[in-house]
Design a protein around this motif. Structure first.
Motif, short mmCIF file in Angstrom:
data_model
loop_
_atom_site.label_atom_id
_atom_site.label_comp_id
_atom_site.label_asym_id
_atom_site.label_seq_id
_atom_site.Cartn_x
_atom_site.Cartn_y
_atom_site.Cartn_z
N TYR A 192 -15.75 7.01 3.58
CA TYR A 192 -15.04 6.04 2.73
C TYR A 192 -13.57 6.02 3.11
O TYR A 192 -12.95 7.06 3.34
CB TYR A 192 -15.19 6.43 1.26
N GLN A 243 0.84 -1.20 0.00
CA GLN A 243 0.00 0.00 0.00
C GLN A 243 0.88 1.25 0.00
O GLN A 243 1.68 1.46 0.90
CB GLN A 243 -0.92 0.01 1.22
N ASN A 290 -7.52 7.68 -8.78
CA ASN A 290 -8.63 6.96 -9.43
C ASN A 290 -9.95 7.17 -8.67
O ASN A 290 -10.66 6.21 -8.33
CB ASN A 290 -8.31 5.46 -9.52
N GLU A 325 -13.50 5.82 -9.95
CA GLU A 325 -13.71 4.40 -9.71
C GLU A 325 -13.87 4.09 -8.23
O GLU A 325 -14.77 3.35 -7.81
CB GLU A 325 -12.54 3.60 -10.28
N GLU A 326 -13.00 4.68 -7.41
CA GLU A 326 -13.01 4.40 -5.98
C GLU A 326 -14.29 4.86 -5.29
O GLU A 326 -14.81 4.20 -4.39
CB GLU A 326 -11.80 5.06 -5.30
N TYR A 365 -9.99 4.25 1.65
CA TYR A 365 -9.42 3.60 0.47
C TYR A 365 -9.03 2.14 0.72
O TYR A 365 -9.32 1.25 -0.07
CB TYR A 365 -8.20 4.40 0.02
N SER A 366 -8.39 1.87 1.84
CA SER A 366 -7.83 0.53 2.09
C SER A 366 -8.84 -0.46 2.65
O SER A 366 -8.53 -1.64 2.79
CB SER A 366 -6.66 0.63 3.07
N ASN A 368 -11.46 -2.03 1.63
CA ASN A 368 -11.92 -3.19 0.84
C ASN A 368 -10.81 -3.75 -0.05
O ASN A 368 -11.08 -4.29 -1.11
CB ASN A 368 -13.13 -2.80 -0.01
N LYS A 369 -9.56 -3.60 0.40
CA LYS A 369 -8.44 -4.02 -0.44
C LYS A 369 -7.46 -4.90 0.33
O LYS A 369 -7.38 -4.83 1.56
CB LYS A 369 -7.69 -2.80 -0.98
N LEU A 370 -6.73 -5.71 -0.42
CA LEU A 370 -5.65 -6.52 0.13
C LEU A 370 -4.35 -6.07 -0.52
O LEU A 370 -4.30 -5.82 -1.73
CB LEU A 370 -5.88 -8.01 -0.14
N PHE A 371 -3.29 -5.97 0.27
CA PHE A 371 -2.00 -5.52 -0.23
C PHE A 371 -0.93 -6.56 0.07
O PHE A 371 -1.04 -7.33 1.03
CB PHE A 371 -1.61 -4.18 0.41
N GLU A 414 -2.95 6.23 1.46
CA GLU A 414 -4.24 6.02 2.11
C GLU A 414 -5.04 7.30 1.92
O GLU A 414 -4.46 8.40 1.88
CB GLU A 414 -4.05 5.74 3.60
#
Length: 227
Positions: A88, A73, A116, A119-120, A90-91, A93-96, A76
């Motif tokens: 909201y 990552q 982005n 999209e985000e 950024y991190s 709903n994500k895997l790094f 953030e």
């Protein structure tokens, strides 16, 4: 005479040894390395007219800078509403990659990272927010940049609206009953973000709610006290 000769010979040997030892100590002290100049890094958040954005890290110093991240990552960011509630992250709903990452910046070099945002933030209702962005690099994670961010309405995007109400009680864990300014009773749905705000709320509390309307129902996004 022989005894005197031995003493003189001892002194001739001892004196050069003492001189050599003194020179060695002095040389060690003089070769101690100097502290290298520390790199100075600046950060900047830019938002374009179409709502896209980028985060730039610049090495302002004349020496190479090495950025170290504890994972894959790089940045953030969070979106906050008018009540400073986080809408909201950024991190979230994500895997790094869970390995240390390194990025080198040469003197005066910039690293521009696209956000982005279209999209985000596709699932976030249109409205006025505060965008806060920072680098995850060691030493920069407290150097946060923020800007007022207007999330424009687009086809299929819900619009955040506000309403002043009086809280009259919970209907169930996912909905509440309120009295509007006209004295009418309404049932409103709670988003996951809003649920904790009503756990210990006293009946009769006056609130400003932010909600989106979908399929004829009002979904509360957040609340703040009515003035």
């Amino acid at each position: 005479m022989r005894k005197g000769y031995k003493i003189a010979l001892f002194l001739l040997i001892a004196i050069p040894l003492f001189i050599l030892t003194g020179c060695g100590s002095s040389t060690t002290d003089s070769t101690t390395g100097s502290v290298p100049e520390k790199a100075h890094l600046s950060t900047q958040l830019d938002i374009t007219a179409d709502g896209e954005g980028s985060f730039t890290i610049k090495n302002e110093s004349p020496v190479e800078a090495v950025l170290e991240m504890s994972s894959g990552q790089q940045i953030e960011f969070q979106l906050l509403n008018k009540a400073n509630a986080i809408i909201y992250t950024y991190s979230a709903n994500k895997l790094f990659i869970q390995e240390k990452q390194e990025k080198k910046l040469q003197p005066r070099e910039e690293w521009k990272i696209p956000l982005n945002l279209a999209e985000e933030l596709a699932g976030v209702p249109a409205g006025s927010y505060t965008l806060v962005v920072w680098s995850t690099a060691e030493g920069l994670n407290e150097q946060k940049e923020e800007v007022a961010y207007e999330l424009l309405k687009s086809p299929g995007k819900l619009v955040v609206q506000t309403q002043e109400v009086t809280f009259t009680g919970l209907v169930d864990p996912h909905s509440i009953e309120v009295k509007n300014l006209d004295g009418g009773i309404e049932v409103m749905q709670l988003s996951e973000v809003a649920m904790p705000q009503f756990e210990n709320l006293e009946e009769g509390t006056q609130l400003i709610i932010e909600y989106v309307e979908e399929n004829g129902q009002k979904f509360i996004q957040t609340t703040y006290p009515a003035e």
